[in-house]
Design a protein around this motif. Sequence first.
Motif, PDB file in Angstrom:
ATOM      1  N   GLU A   1     -22.419 -28.483  39.440  1.00 17.77           N
ATOM      2  CA  GLU A   1     -21.564 -27.327  39.668  1.00 17.77           C
ATOM      3  C   GLU A   1     -21.277 -27.093  41.146  1.00 17.77           C
ATOM      4  O   GLU A   1     -20.522 -26.185  41.503  1.00 17.77           O
ATOM      5  CB  GLU A   1     -22.226 -26.075  39.094  1.00 17.77           C
ATOM      6  N   THR A   2     -21.894 -27.877  42.014  1.00 16.51           N
ATOM      7  CA  THR A   2     -21.729 -27.668  43.454  1.00 16.51           C
ATOM      8  C   THR A   2     -20.276 -27.679  43.899  1.00 16.51           C
ATOM      9  O   THR A   2     -19.855 -26.812  44.684  1.00 16.51           O
ATOM     10  CB  THR A   2     -22.541 -28.720  44.235  1.00 16.51           C
TER      11      THR A   2
ATOM     12  N   GLU B   1     -18.776 -24.341  43.173  1.00 16.36           N
ATOM     13  CA  GLU B   1     -19.396 -23.189  43.821  1.00 16.36           C
ATOM     14  C   GLU B   1     -19.155 -23.156  45.325  1.00 16.36           C
ATOM     15  O   GLU B   1     -19.286 -22.112  45.948  1.00 16.36           O
ATOM     16  CB  GLU B   1     -20.922 -23.205  43.572  1.00 16.36           C
TER      17      GLU B   1
END
Length: 425
Positions: free
Chosen positions: A89-90, A93
Amino acid sequence: MIKQLRRKLIAACMISLAVVLTVILGGVNLMSYQKVVADADMVLALLGSNDGEFPKLHSEPEALPDGEVPMDRGTGKRDLLGAKGLSPETPYESRFFSVVLNENCQVIQTDTGQIAAVDDESAELYAQSAVESGYTAGFLDDYRYLVLAEEGNTRVIFLDCGRSLSSFRTTLLASVALSLLGLLAVLVLLLILSHRIVRPVTESYEKQKQFITDAGHELKTPMTIISADVDLAEMECGENQWLTDIRRQTERLTGLTNDLIYLSRMEEEQPPLQVIEFPLSDAAEEMALPFLAPAKSQEKELTLQIQPMLSFTGDEKAIRQLISILLDNALKYSPTGGQLELRLEKQGRNILLTVTNTTIQPVEEDKLSHLFDRFYRSDQSRNSQTGGYGLGLSIARSIVLAHKGKIRAESPDEMSLTVVVSFPA
């Protein structure tokens, strides 16, 4: 003394607790900050290796001519992020932007598509500031940056660390606030409990003080009777060596008893001083003059340096006793042919009384602080022929402290002793 012991106990406990909390909380917050920086640098390194972007998912391989073998199918974004220790998910985000500058520090490319808080103009200013700083990595506001060289150009990538830094600051402020509250709570508990902690010491010291006082009063009567009996024996038998020795030792024991009682009263009972304003210069000269003859007879030189017209508000009798004690101590512990000096002067807002004498033996630096202890003598064998018993400087310190002054001992050349008394003018 008990009050000072209690204050020192509380201060020691509070300082120890403050040091421990500082080490623990400082270490925790430092590791938290380093984690923020390490995570940001990891993301920036990944962006830097992919021209300021996260790696794309590799699609299925295109059809190749018959017989041609694909060279590299790729590993996919999830595999690459996992290898870097980052969450899948980096990319979703993270908020970042990058700027490319040429050799003249002119902007040739700006990418702010992954952040809403920074426009192109602000991004250019951030990039120029980062390059001018001379560092390859660092913080500008809440943005962590990385400076990379790319084929004669310079790419600066910025990562928004606002959330992480805000969480770090919140944790830091909360830990500091809780530490202060904890210190305050411990201080309150120590103020309540320290009285019980020092109670056994207080009771023991009170009994010791009472014993000294009672013993002193009890000894006065037999000393008086012995002295009177010696007088009667001399009237009947005449003077002889034994009666003279009895008289001398009786006078010595009487003086010791009186000094012990006086010291006990000064340090513990703290009797009110008879405070008046008196001419200190005249008092010092009057107390010093009787020592000139003994000094001369012992082949010692006593010099007086007294600033005239100095006045002081305090107990004149006690101050005179202080001067007498310091001069007597200097005279006793100086060698034949030694130098003694009494200096009285005003320096700024303080009045300084200094008594200096040369010494028979070298003065050890670590023993200077013990000179004001009860019964302390530099002659450790305790066979001194000076006749002192180690209470003079203790009484001097009590007099000085009762007048809100300071007293210390110095030895600039290790062959002389200087006692410095400072009184607020």
